[in-house]
Design an enzyme around this catalytic site. Structure first.
Site, PDB file in Angstrom:
ATOM      1  N   ARG A  48       0.809  -1.215   0.000  1.00  0.00           N
ATOM      2  CA  ARG A  48       0.000   0.000   0.000  1.00  0.00           C
ATOM      3  C   ARG A  48       0.846   1.271   0.000  1.00  0.00           C
ATOM      4  O   ARG A  48       0.474   2.256  -0.630  1.00  0.00           O
ATOM      5  CB  ARG A  48      -0.964  -0.017   1.180  1.00  0.00           C
ATOM      6  CG  ARG A  48      -1.999  -1.129   0.993  1.00  0.00           C
ATOM      7  CD  ARG A  48      -3.062  -1.079   2.006  1.00  0.00           C
ATOM      8  NE  ARG A  48      -4.025  -2.161   1.805  1.00  0.00           N
ATOM      9  CZ  ARG A  48      -5.080  -2.338   2.552  1.00  0.00           C
ATOM     10  NH1 ARG A  48      -5.333  -1.500   3.548  1.00  0.00           N
ATOM     11  NH2 ARG A  48      -5.897  -3.334   2.323  1.00  0.00           N
ATOM     12  N   ASP A 157     -15.228   8.025  10.957  1.00  0.00           N
ATOM     13  CA  ASP A 157     -14.236   7.131  10.372  1.00  0.00           C
ATOM     14  C   ASP A 157     -12.911   7.861  10.369  1.00  0.00           C
ATOM     15  O   ASP A 157     -12.872   9.095  10.304  1.00  0.00           O
ATOM     16  CB  ASP A 157     -14.622   6.728   8.940  1.00  0.00           C
ATOM     17  CG  ASP A 157     -13.823   5.530   8.458  1.00  0.00           C
ATOM     18  OD1 ASP A 157     -14.267   4.393   8.690  1.00  0.00           O
ATOM     19  OD2 ASP A 157     -12.731   5.724   7.878  1.00  0.00           O
TER      20      ASP A 157
END
Length: 191
Positions: A48, A157
């Site tokens: 990533r 979030d």
């Protein structure tokens, strides 16, 4: 695994990724977001973040770590956090949670709201909002007048991009498939 300048390389790839690199990134992520990574996630972290290194034109993880740990690295710390978190969500994910909310929790909360009391629900790690919208639809099943009462759902979030998607509340017909027809009128599907 190979050795690089006395440091064990965890992932051989376009960029060397050592235990020391992993420890710095794990520490930065924990400091920034409270997320703990164990070394078993090294391949995920590498895959990533290698994309971030390419995007930023960096030559190695040492440069990336220097950026993330610098005062100027605030935006990149957020990008790193977004890259390293997994946004898994769907409407009515973990259906037994919504059954419990509807059948066990909501009767008391509905009575409180109807009597003028406050009702607050929180959906943490809400990704792009499908779970808090599922909560809202579950609340509306037992308390159709919730919009007129002191009832609120907080959806949060760690990835602000996901919060923006959730705030928009626009989902494709495919994503809305688990939502009962009675709840679909609350959404504006896109093609």
């Amino acid at each position: 695994m190979t050795m690089t300048a006395g440091r064990e390389t965890l992932v051989d790839g376009e960029f060397a990724f050592t235990q020391a690199d992993f420890r710095h990134i794990a520490s930065a992520l924990h400091s920034h977001a409270g997320i703990a990574l164990h070394e078993g996630k090294a391949a995920l972290v590498y895959s990533r973040l290698a994309k971030r290194l390419r995007t930023l034109g960096l030559r190695n993880f040492a440069e990336y770590i220097a950026l993330v740990e610098s005062p100027e690295g605030k935006e990149e710390r957020q990008a790193m956090t977004a890259a390293l978190t997994t946004n898994v969500t769907r409407f009515y994910r973990e259906p037994h949670h919504f059954d419990h909310l509807r059948d066990v929790v909501m009767p008391q909360l509905a009575a409180r709201a109807r009597a003028g009391g406050r009702v607050r629900l929180w959906s943490a790690a809400c990704s792009n909002g499908q779970e808090p919208y599922s909560m809202a639809l579950t609340v509306l099943e037992k308390l159709p007048e919730a919009n007129d009462l002191d009832v609120r759902i907080l959806a949060t979030d760690i990835d602000p991009n996901m919060v923006v998607e959730g705030r928009d509340g626009i989902y494709s017909d495919e994503l809305l498939a688990p939502v009962p027809a009675s709840g679909r009128r609350h959404f504006n599907p896109v093609s």
